[in-house]
Design an enzyme around this catalytic site. Structure first.
Site, PDB file in Angstrom:
ATOM      1  N   HIS A   1       0.835  -1.204   0.000  1.00  0.00           N
ATOM      2  CA  HIS A   1       0.000   0.000   0.000  1.00  0.00           C
ATOM      3  C   HIS A   1       0.875   1.262   0.000  1.00  0.00           C
ATOM      4  O   HIS A   1       0.730   2.138  -0.861  1.00  0.00           O
ATOM      5  CB  HIS A   1      -0.909  -0.030   1.238  1.00  0.00           C
ATOM      6  CG  HIS A   1      -1.808   1.158   1.352  1.00  0.00           C
ATOM      7  ND1 HIS A   1      -3.136   1.118   0.990  1.00  0.00           N
ATOM      8  CD2 HIS A   1      -1.574   2.421   1.769  1.00  0.00           C
ATOM      9  CE1 HIS A   1      -3.675   2.315   1.187  1.00  0.00           C
ATOM     10  NE2 HIS A   1      -2.747   3.123   1.668  1.00  0.00           N
ATOM     11  N   GLU A   2       1.781   1.348   0.957  1.00  0.00           N
ATOM     12  CA  GLU A   2       2.602   2.557   1.070  1.00  0.00           C
ATOM     13  C   GLU A   2       3.528   2.692  -0.134  1.00  0.00           C
ATOM     14  O   GLU A   2       3.832   3.803  -0.571  1.00  0.00           O
ATOM     15  CB  GLU A   2       3.392   2.561   2.377  1.00  0.00           C
ATOM     16  CG  GLU A   2       2.533   2.498   3.654  1.00  0.00           C
ATOM     17  CD  GLU A   2       1.402   3.512   3.711  1.00  0.00           C
ATOM     18  OE1 GLU A   2       1.518   4.597   3.108  1.00  0.00           O
ATOM     19  OE2 GLU A   2       0.374   3.210   4.368  1.00  0.00           O
TER      20      GLU A   2
HETATM   21 ZN    ZN Z   1      -3.029   5.218   1.780  1.00  0.00          ZN
END
Ligand code: ZN
Length: 511
Positions: A263-264
């Site tokens: 995600h990051e």
């Molecule tokens: Zn996010």
């Protein structure tokens, strides 16, 4: 372009002041010992005051006026015209907010964050209540600086998702809720797949190593970034040459850190993909929280939880964790990472129910700002609404109103809608990329991501804030934001996983 050149010099100083502040915040949430908190709050407040004073000085107004004349004959999509336009927009936003209010919010946010790190594990909403009341008051005071608004939430939404208002977000969310709830009901009426293969012990360092290997293949540039540990994972940037990500590990959950890293990394690919010649200007940022989140969700979910991705990576995951996974077939693993469940925690939620979590928070933000809910009642209202939406009781505030960092480290208002706008846009961008390059799904099976990342860089990343979110979406996909690709994506993925029936498709309005 003499005035524009002078303006650029000042913008570069402001950029550096802001990113020095970002470095202090990163340190606060990664390595700083608790004793550093009071000074850190003060230091952050000082930097944000200096940046705000420098940006709102009359000199900047004069240079902007002159720079507007200098770029008047340029096409609207030239870099210089875009720089002046975006700077003007941010200048007009900033001059309306008094410097005292900016530093008061900055200092309060740092104190609030520190209190929350203790209050959440202690399940202590009572301590946070007066702090949150002050946050709400400061948030309102900031919003009230903007006379041109229908809802008091509008200016706060515009900070992160320029072009959207409370009413337009609400319209998107109402339609989404109508079409999504039938899918959630259909899925949760089935027996969920067994996900026990994920609930096995794996050491932090082995989990982290695997995740880093995956994002290296995604194209995350480790010469311009690194990963560190925190409570509530985030991406941050100190310059276009230093775009960092953070994560956390649960040793009893083999894929929690992995998906947080993916995600990051999606956020970081966006920032690392911005044109280097935008460095030091307001163009060197992602254009909105919705477009930013579309990238984190695309790489985490659409790619990261796809069958094709794991056809490629599962053998190496099994090799890294032989005692845990060597007897678990790919299909069992794939079903487990896509298990849909009504659950208490937003950041752990599957991609189908996730939006219900966001809509709950967005509704509460509007009700707090518009005065329909008071902070003293917030924990109870949370419980009632959560139970109505999810059919689950909230056992404590730790897993209720205290769970998310946002309201405890910044303003209330405008901080949640981007997550769901991002989910919607992730599918719209991915569809457009695959329409341009039909080989992308088979590339993913081969562990190759350069064509997908290249299309995203070309159409989204490189532009930074040069275009508004709406402009980026239209230019890249040929349409304004649309729910259709996202609902079609959910249906296409979960119909076979859960054996959904044709009549359930119609209820969800999937074409
Ligand atoms: Zn996010």
């Amino acid at each position: 372009m003499k005035s524009l050149a002078e303006l650029r010099k000042i913008l570069f100083e402001i950029y550096d002041l802001k990113h020095a502040g970002a470095l202090l915040s990163w340190d606060q949430t990664t390595y700083m010992p608790p004793g550093g908190a009071p000074a850190r709050g003060r230091q952050l407040a000082l930097l944000s005051r200096l940046a705000h004073e420098r940006f709102t000085a009359p000199e900047v107004g004069r240079l902007l006026d002159a720079a507007e004349r200098e770029v008047a004959s340029l096409p609207a999509d030239s870099d210089d015209a875009a720089l002046v336009r975006v700077t003007r927009r941010e200048f007009e936003q900033s001059v309306l907010i008094p410097t005292e209010l900016v530093s008061a919010l900055s200092e309060h946010s740092a104190e609030s964050y520190q209190a929350w790190t203790l209050a959440r594990p202690a399940n202590d909403f009572a301590t946070m209540r007066p702090i949150l009341e002050k946050t709400l008051d400061l948030s309102r005071r900031i919003a009230e600086c903007f006379p041109d608004r229908e809802s008091i939430a509008d200016p706060l939404i515009a900070f992160s998702d320029y072009g959207m208002k409370a009413a337009s977000v609400r319209a998107v969310f109402d339609e989404l809720r109508t079409r999504l709830v039938p899918i959630v009901r259909a899925i949760t009426s089935r027996t969920p797949p067994d996900a026990s293969c994920l609930a096995q012990h794996a050491t932090a360092s082995e989990q982290l190593d695997f995740g880093l290997g995956v994002i290296r293949k995604y194209g995350y540039d480790f010469d311009r970034g690194r990963q560190d540990m925190t409570h509530h994972p985030f991406m941050t940037k100190f310059s276009l040459g230093d775009v960092r990500i953070t994560t956390r590990v649960r040793e009893e959950d083999m894929t929690d850190a992995l998906f947080s890293t993916l995600h990051e990394c999606g956020h970081a690919l966006y920032e690392q993909g911005i044109r280097m010649d935008f460095e030091g200007t307001p163009l060197a940022n992602g254009t909105s929280s919705g477009v930013h989140e579309s990238q984190s969700r695309l790489w985490e979910n659409i790619v990261g939880r796809s069958r094709g991705m794991w056809e490629h990576f599962y053998p190496s995951l099994q090799a890294a964790f032989p005692s845990q996974l060597s007897k678990v077939p790919l299909d069992t693993f794939y079903r487990a990472i896509n298990r849909v469940d009504r659950s208490l925690i937003r950041v752990d939620a599957d991609e189908v129910t996730y939006n219900l979590h966001v809509m709950l928070r967005f509704g509460l933000e509007l009700d707090l700002l518009e005065g329909r809910v008071e902070v003293k009642d917030l924990a109870n209202v949370w419980r009632e609404r959560f139970e109505a939406d999810f059919g689950l009781p909230v056992p404590d505030d730790r897993r209720g109103v205290l769970q998310d960092v946002h309201w405890y480290s910044g303003v209330i208002g405008g901080v949640f809608q981007g997550y769901t706008l991002g989910n919607i846009l992730s599918a719209q961008f991915f569809d457009a990329a695959c329409a341009a390059h039909p080989g992308i799904p088979s590339d993913i099976v081969a562990g190759k991501f350069d064509v997908l990342r290249g299309w995203l860089s070309e159409n989204v990343y490189q532009h930074g804030s040069k275009f508004t979110a709406d402009e980026v979406v239209r230019r890249a996909t040929g349409k304004p934001l649309s729910l259709d690709p996202y609902l079609a994506y959910l249906w296409g993925k979960y119909q076979p996983l859960y054996g959904l029936r044709e009549e359930e498709r119609t209820a969800a309005g999937v074409a």
